[in-house]
Design a protein around this motif. Structure first.
Motif, PDB file in Angstrom:
ATOM      1  N   ARG A  93       0.822  -1.215   0.000  1.00  0.00           N
ATOM      2  CA  ARG A  93       0.000   0.000   0.000  1.00  0.00           C
ATOM      3  C   ARG A  93       0.857   1.266   0.000  1.00  0.00           C
ATOM      4  NH1 ARG A  93      -3.050   0.843   4.483  1.00  0.00           N
ATOM      5  NH2 ARG A  93      -2.052  -0.882   5.559  1.00  0.00           N
ATOM      6  N   PRO A  94       0.618   2.167  -0.963  1.00  0.00           N
ATOM      7  CA  PRO A  94       1.448   3.364  -1.069  1.00  0.00           C
ATOM      8  C   PRO A  94       1.412   4.181   0.217  1.00  0.00           C
ATOM      9  CG  PRO A  94      -0.400   3.440  -2.635  1.00  0.00           C
ATOM     10  CD  PRO A  94      -0.430   2.096  -1.983  1.00  0.00           C
ATOM     11  N   GLY A  95       2.577   4.543   0.701  1.00  0.00           N
ATOM     12  CA  GLY A  95       2.661   5.375   1.893  1.00  0.00           C
ATOM     13  C   GLY A  95       2.614   4.608   3.198  1.00  0.00           C
ATOM     14  N   ALA A  96       2.195   3.332   3.148  1.00  0.00           N
ATOM     15  CA  ALA A  96       2.125   2.546   4.381  1.00  0.00           C
ATOM     16  C   ALA A  96       3.527   2.045   4.745  1.00  0.00           C
ATOM     17  CB  ALA A  96       1.174   1.374   4.207  1.00  0.00           C
ATOM     18  N   VAL A  97       3.808   2.023   6.038  1.00  0.00           N
ATOM     19  CA  VAL A  97       5.120   1.576   6.510  1.00  0.00           C
ATOM     20  C   VAL A  97       5.071   0.086   6.850  1.00  0.00           C
ATOM     21  CG1 VAL A  97       6.866   1.825   8.320  1.00  0.00           C
ATOM     22  CG2 VAL A  97       5.744   3.853   7.383  1.00  0.00           C
ATOM     23  N   TYR A  98       6.030  -0.636   6.339  1.00  0.00           N
ATOM     24  CA  TYR A  98       6.143  -2.069   6.612  1.00  0.00           C
ATOM     25  C   TYR A  98       7.475  -2.329   7.312  1.00  0.00           C
ATOM     26  CZ  TYR A  98       2.290  -2.555   3.323  1.00  0.00           C
ATOM     27  OH  TYR A  98       1.079  -2.444   2.692  1.00  0.00           O
ATOM     28  N   ARG A  99       7.435  -3.265   8.250  1.00  0.00           N
ATOM     29  CA  ARG A  99       8.597  -3.650   9.026  1.00  0.00           C
ATOM     30  C   ARG A  99       9.010  -5.048   8.581  1.00  0.00           C
ATOM     31  NH1 ARG A  99       8.326  -5.441  14.145  1.00  0.00           N
ATOM     32  NH2 ARG A  99       6.068  -5.575  13.940  1.00  0.00           N
ATOM     33  N   VAL A 100      10.300  -5.291   8.524  1.00  0.00           N
ATOM     34  CA  VAL A 100      10.780  -6.626   8.167  1.00  0.00           C
ATOM     35  C   VAL A 100      11.559  -7.183   9.349  1.00  0.00           C
ATOM     36  CG1 VAL A 100      12.189  -7.975   6.574  1.00  0.00           C
ATOM     37  CG2 VAL A 100      10.904  -5.993   5.729  1.00  0.00           C
ATOM     38  N   VAL A 101      11.211  -8.400   9.743  1.00  0.00           N
ATOM     39  CA  VAL A 101      11.935  -9.063  10.831  1.00  0.00           C
ATOM     40  C   VAL A 101      12.422 -10.419  10.340  1.00  0.00           C
ATOM     41  CG1 VAL A 101      10.694  -7.912  12.707  1.00  0.00           C
ATOM     42  CG2 VAL A 101       9.800 -10.056  11.793  1.00  0.00           C
ATOM     43  N   VAL A 102      13.629 -10.763  10.768  1.00  0.00           N
ATOM     44  CA  VAL A 102      14.161 -12.102  10.507  1.00  0.00           C
ATOM     45  C   VAL A 102      13.893 -12.947  11.741  1.00  0.00           C
ATOM     46  CG1 VAL A 102      16.255 -13.458  10.112  1.00  0.00           C
ATOM     47  CG2 VAL A 102      15.912 -11.303   8.884  1.00  0.00           C
ATOM     48  N   ILE A 103      13.356 -14.152  11.511  1.00  0.00           N
ATOM     49  CA  ILE A 103      13.061 -15.070  12.612  1.00  0.00           C
ATOM     50  C   ILE A 103      14.234 -16.040  12.736  1.00  0.00           C
ATOM     51  CG2 ILE A 103      11.324 -16.628  13.569  1.00  0.00           C
ATOM     52  CD1 ILE A 103      10.137 -13.972  12.670  1.00  0.00           C
ATOM     53  N   ASP A 104      14.801 -16.133  13.931  1.00  0.00           N
ATOM     54  CA  ASP A 104      15.912 -17.068  14.079  1.00  0.00           C
ATOM     55  C   ASP A 104      15.398 -18.439  14.523  1.00  0.00           C
ATOM     56  OD1 ASP A 104      15.540 -17.126  16.821  1.00  0.00           O
ATOM     57  OD2 ASP A 104      17.298 -15.899  17.284  1.00  0.00           O
ATOM     58  N   ASP A 105      16.323 -19.393  14.617  1.00  0.00           N
ATOM     59  CA  ASP A 105      15.960 -20.773  14.935  1.00  0.00           C
ATOM     60  C   ASP A 105      15.189 -20.889  16.255  1.00  0.00           C
ATOM     61  OD1 ASP A 105      17.027 -21.808  12.681  1.00  0.00           O
ATOM     62  OD2 ASP A 105      18.991 -22.231  13.546  1.00  0.00           O
ATOM     63  N   GLY A 106      15.436 -19.940  17.160  1.00  0.00           N
ATOM     64  CA  GLY A 106      14.754 -19.977  18.450  1.00  0.00           C
ATOM     65  C   GLY A 106      13.407 -19.274  18.429  1.00  0.00           C
ATOM     66  N   GLY A 107      12.976 -18.786  17.260  1.00  0.00           N
ATOM     67  CA  GLY A 107      11.684 -18.114  17.161  1.00  0.00           C
ATOM     68  C   GLY A 107      11.745 -16.639  17.487  1.00  0.00           C
ATOM     69  N   ARG A 108      12.944 -16.112  17.719  1.00  0.00           N
ATOM     70  CA  ARG A 108      13.108 -14.701  18.052  1.00  0.00           C
ATOM     71  C   ARG A 108      13.010 -13.874  16.773  1.00  0.00           C
ATOM     72  NH1 ARG A 108      17.956 -11.482  19.656  1.00  0.00           N
ATOM     73  NH2 ARG A 108      19.037 -12.965  18.317  1.00  0.00           N
ATOM     74  N   ALA A 109      12.275 -12.758  16.819  1.00  0.00           N
ATOM     75  CA  ALA A 109      12.159 -11.867  15.661  1.00  0.00           C
ATOM     76  C   ALA A 109      13.146 -10.714  15.811  1.00  0.00           C
ATOM     77  CB  ALA A 109      10.734 -11.327  15.555  1.00  0.00           C
ATOM     78  N   VAL A 110      14.055 -10.582  14.856  1.00  0.00           N
ATOM     79  CA  VAL A 110      15.084  -9.550  14.913  1.00  0.00           C
ATOM     80  C   VAL A 110      14.853  -8.568  13.763  1.00  0.00           C
ATOM     81  CG1 VAL A 110      17.567  -9.105  14.822  1.00  0.00           C
ATOM     82  CG2 VAL A 110      16.704 -11.190  15.910  1.00  0.00           C
ATOM     83  N   GLY A 111      14.799  -7.281  14.073  1.00  0.00           N
ATOM     84  CA  GLY A 111      14.521  -6.255  13.074  1.00  0.00           C
ATOM     85  C   GLY A 111      15.532  -6.249  11.939  1.00  0.00           C
ATOM     86  N   ALA A 112      15.016  -6.067  10.718  1.00  0.00           N
ATOM     87  CA  ALA A 112      15.892  -6.002   9.545  1.00  0.00           C
ATOM     88  C   ALA A 112      15.673  -4.701   8.787  1.00  0.00           C
ATOM     89  CB  ALA A 112      15.652  -7.205   8.634  1.00  0.00           C
ATOM     90  N   GLY A 113      14.783  -3.841   9.283  1.00  0.00           N
ATOM     91  CA  GLY A 113      14.563  -2.557   8.628  1.00  0.00           C
ATOM     92  C   GLY A 113      13.102  -2.337   8.272  1.00  0.00           C
ATOM     93  N   GLU A 114      12.833  -1.200   7.664  1.00  0.00           N
ATOM     94  CA  GLU A 114      11.478  -0.818   7.293  1.00  0.00           C
ATOM     95  C   GLU A 114      11.475  -0.266   5.865  1.00  0.00           C
ATOM     96  OE1 GLU A 114       9.593   0.740  11.496  1.00  0.00           O
ATOM     97  OE2 GLU A 114      10.467   2.205  10.146  1.00  0.00           O
ATOM     98  N   PHE A 115      10.297  -0.252   5.257  1.00  0.00           N
ATOM     99  CA  PHE A 115      10.172   0.428   3.974  1.00  0.00           C
ATOM    100  C   PHE A 115       8.761   0.973   3.851  1.00  0.00           C
ATOM    101  CE2 PHE A 115       9.081  -4.007   3.138  1.00  0.00           C
ATOM    102  CZ  PHE A 115       7.914  -3.906   2.407  1.00  0.00           C
ATOM    103  N   VAL A 116       8.582   1.849   2.857  1.00  0.00           N
ATOM    104  CA  VAL A 116       7.271   2.438   2.586  1.00  0.00           C
ATOM    105  C   VAL A 116       6.728   1.812   1.306  1.00  0.00           C
ATOM    106  CG1 VAL A 116       6.046   4.566   2.054  1.00  0.00           C
ATOM    107  CG2 VAL A 116       7.922   4.592   3.702  1.00  0.00           C
ATOM    108  N   GLY A 117       5.481   1.378   1.335  1.00  0.00           N
ATOM    109  CA  GLY A 117       4.861   0.775   0.162  1.00  0.00           C
ATOM    110  C   GLY A 117       4.818   1.739  -1.007  1.00  0.00           C
ATOM    111  N   THR A 118       4.923   1.199  -2.230  1.00  0.00           N
ATOM    112  CA  THR A 118       4.968   2.037  -3.432  1.00  0.00           C
ATOM    113  C   THR A 118       3.806   1.734  -4.374  1.00  0.00           C
ATOM    114  OG1 THR A 118       6.417   0.423  -4.516  1.00  0.00           O
ATOM    115  CG2 THR A 118       7.486   2.230  -3.351  1.00  0.00           C
ATOM    116  N   GLY A 119       2.771   1.039  -3.896  1.00  0.00           N
ATOM    117  CA  GLY A 119       1.629   0.751  -4.753  1.00  0.00           C
ATOM    118  C   GLY A 119       2.022  -0.059  -5.974  1.00  0.00           C
TER     119      GLY A 119
END
Ligand SMILES: [Zn+2]
Length: 220
Positions: free
Chosen positions: A159-185
């Motif tokens: 979605r244009p203008g919406a902020v999305y977060r990306v997380v990497v899940i490790d083997d233990g189920g922990r979510a570690v931040g990998a950055g954000e981006f803005v949707g471009t439609g």
């Protein structure tokens, strides 16, 4: 790596993200990125600029577009210094316009190849994606680095203008931040995301919207 190299190459990141760095310098920069988490993180931040520039209509370049607020002045300034040294006043706008033309041409010629197909030596691992939003078309590759895993996400339909977060899940189920981006439609975006989770410890990654819903899941 020494401090001088880091400083010099860091200044080239904007031009590199625009696909305008000469091949020799680009190779040196990629080698540096492998060992420098700070430069990699900066590149991930400015990579969405490429997607934003792709929205510019080349037919209207006599009215230069205003750069998005989050496009760092330093990128335009640096690019202008590199490419249009004799016209410092208008350099940034001209460069932006020129970049838009280049990007529009590349998009027409194959879109997502931009910025990813330039170095066959980098081992890119394709990722199986599960997409929860039918509007989203996405593909991804990952690169294992000594400092963690790098995800390159090529997509449209966020979605244009919406902020999305990306997380990497490790083997233990922990979510570690990998950055954000803005949707471009409907406009294709190419986004580099970096996480401190090592490839061997990474089980997958999620693209999460503002409401916390997983929009795209990648299996690693
Ligand atoms: Zn660096």
């Amino acid at each position: 790596m020494n401090a001088d190299e880091h400083r010099t190459l860091r200044e080239s990141l904007g031009v590199y993200a625009l696909g305008q760095l000469p091949p020799g310098e680009a190779t040196a920069l990629r080698a540096h990125l492998d060992g420098c988490a700070s430069c990699s993180a900066e590149l991930a931040e400015i990579a969405p600029v490429v997607g934003a520039l792709g929205r510019v209509d080349p037919a209207h370049l006599d009215v230069p577009p205003a750069p998005p607020a989050w496009l760092g002045d330093r990128i335009v300034a640096r690019a202008a210094a590199e490419r249009v040294p004799s016209r410092p006043g208008r350099g940034g706008r001209l460069l932006l316009a020129a970049a838009a033309v280049v990007l529009a041409g590349l998009a027409g010629a194959g879109g997502y190849a931009l910025g990813t197909g330039t170095d066959p030596a980098v081992p890119r691992e394709p990722v199986a994606l599960r997409t929860a939003d039918p509007a989203v078309e996405a593909s991804a590759t990952v690169v294992p680095h000594t400092w963690g895993v790098e995800i390159t996400l090529a997509a449209d339909g966020f979605r244009p203008g919406a902020v999305y977060r990306v997380v990497v899940i490790d083997d233990g189920g922990r979510a570690v931040g990998a950055g954000e981006f803005v949707g471009t439609g409907a406009n294709p975006m190419l986004c580099n995301l970096n996480s401190s989770v090592l490839r061997a410890d990474a089980a997958g990654f999620d693209v999460v919207d503002a409401a916390g819903r997983v929009v795209v899941h990648g299996e690693l």
